[in-house]
Design an enzyme around this catalytic site. Sequence first.
Site, PDB file in Angstrom:
ATOM      1  N   TRP A  65       0.821  -1.218   0.000  1.00 32.56           N
ATOM      2  CA  TRP A  65       0.000   0.000   0.000  1.00 32.56           C
ATOM      3  C   TRP A  65       0.850   1.261   0.000  1.00 32.56           C
ATOM      4  O   TRP A  65       0.413   2.315  -0.462  1.00 32.56           O
ATOM      5  CB  TRP A  65      -1.012  -0.021   1.145  1.00 32.56           C
ATOM      6  CG  TRP A  65      -2.019  -1.105   0.926  1.00 32.56           C
ATOM      7  CD1 TRP A  65      -2.150  -2.262   1.649  1.00 32.56           C
ATOM      8  CD2 TRP A  65      -2.999  -1.179  -0.123  1.00 32.56           C
ATOM      9  NE1 TRP A  65      -3.150  -3.032   1.117  1.00 32.56           N
ATOM     10  CE2 TRP A  65      -3.692  -2.406   0.040  1.00 32.56           C
ATOM     11  CE3 TRP A  65      -3.364  -0.330  -1.174  1.00 32.56           C
ATOM     12  CZ2 TRP A  65      -4.721  -2.800  -0.822  1.00 32.56           C
ATOM     13  CZ3 TRP A  65      -4.394  -0.724  -2.025  1.00 32.56           C
ATOM     14  CH2 TRP A  65      -5.059  -1.942  -1.841  1.00 32.56           C
TER      15      TRP A  65
ATOM     16  N   ASP B 278      -1.542   6.204   6.390  1.00 35.22           N
ATOM     17  CA  ASP B 278      -2.625   5.340   5.929  1.00 35.22           C
ATOM     18  C   ASP B 278      -2.916   4.332   7.042  1.00 35.22           C
ATOM     19  O   ASP B 278      -2.133   3.418   7.283  1.00 35.22           O
ATOM     20  CB  ASP B 278      -2.179   4.635   4.642  1.00 35.22           C
ATOM     21  CG  ASP B 278      -3.239   3.699   4.074  1.00 35.22           C
ATOM     22  OD1 ASP B 278      -4.269   3.478   4.744  1.00 35.22           O
ATOM     23  OD2 ASP B 278      -3.021   3.186   2.957  1.00 35.22           O
TER      24      ASP B 278
ATOM     25  N   LYS C 192     -12.011  -2.265   6.653  1.00 39.32           N
ATOM     26  CA  LYS C 192     -11.206  -3.179   7.461  1.00 39.32           C
ATOM     27  C   LYS C 192     -11.659  -3.115   8.912  1.00 39.32           C
ATOM     28  O   LYS C 192     -12.164  -4.073   9.456  1.00 39.32           O
ATOM     29  CB  LYS C 192      -9.719  -2.861   7.346  1.00 39.32           C
ATOM     30  CG  LYS C 192      -9.031  -3.381   6.090  1.00 39.32           C
ATOM     31  CD  LYS C 192      -9.399  -2.672   4.827  1.00 39.32           C
ATOM     32  CE  LYS C 192      -8.736  -3.233   3.598  1.00 39.32           C
ATOM     33  NZ  LYS C 192      -7.994  -2.250   2.831  1.00 39.32           N
TER      34      LYS C 192
END
Length: 361
Positions: A102, A172, A196
């Site tokens: 990511w 993030d 999530k």
Amino acid sequence: MSRVFNFSAGPATLPEAVLEQARDELLDWRGVGASIVELSHRGPEFMAVAAEAEADLRRLLSVTDDYAVLFLAGGATTAQALIPLNIASPGQRVDFVVTGHWGKTSIKQARPYVDAHIAATGEAGGFRDIPPRASWQLSPDAAYVHITANETIHGVEFRDVPDVGAVPLVADFSSSIASEPLDVSKFGVIYAGAQKNLGPVGVTVVILRRDLLERAGQPRADIFDYRSHVKGESMLNTPPTWNWYLAGLVFKWMLAEGGVEEFARRNVRKSTLLYDAIDGSGGFYRNEVAVPARSRMNVPFFLADPALDKAFLAESVEAGLIGLKGHRALGGMRASIYNAMPEKGVHALVDFMGDFRKRHG
Ligand SMILES: *Cc1c(COP(=O)(O)O)cnc(C)c1O
């Protein structure tokens, strides 16, 4: 009805109590005679839902008024593009510390707008550790430093907030937000897709230090402008009301369960149980991440004999455990054990793993 334990990385398992409440009020939201998902986002009902969700998230994470909180569509990936547009000038340097997949995505999304500089990366080591802070090549003139608090695919998690000096830290937190207490004041921007740890896919939380909104940023459409979103209270256009509402139910559930302090304790117990089972398997299972950087949320693991992968997955489904297949980039297995995964789910997984090993080891 039989519910399984769902270890999927995202969309991920939600608290059963939240799903039950959503079901119970789906057709008639609190006596209105219509579903919340059928009501105007500007009506008093949804406005109250939205305001409560923000207040609850602020309480959950102790977010002070120096920070704006946005609920936006577009996922974490869109935030990775909007952040440089909003808080970096055209071509300005941005430092990225890359600890997995990511982090690379965040560079890809920012690259058209900034001078994306990799200050440190764990790629050469297969993203199995966090490059030591002393090795980071930070730029004093950077618009911000970007990190991925928890790398969902590689299972690598920052266990403390790195000191990057005066340059704002942008993180993030898609797969670890609200999993433990967080000192928001150490960050310029925190962003997280909800699917999530916060709720359903379709809404993204952005927590933004207000002084960063004074930066000119780059030429951008109004709908890409965080200042406009703050002014418009995340309702510049029709927001994802259903997702926002569900996330709000999850916030209330987390607060009722004891808040992030309680989830921190549960998450340590759950991840310790699972890593101990892996490490104590005599090599039948292995996790390759350096112990201090191991994620409490996503636990990738491999079977010593990959020829057993298919049997492992098939038998785990029979045992009522789904979503264990690893990301295609890594192969093997991955157990995502977010806040909504009950401890008994991890116990069931560990029992299954022990049993599978006995039968196939
Ligand atoms: C899932 C994930 C993303 C991507 O989220 P989308 O909502 O699909 O854009 C980004 N970063 C991290 C850490 C993630 O886990």
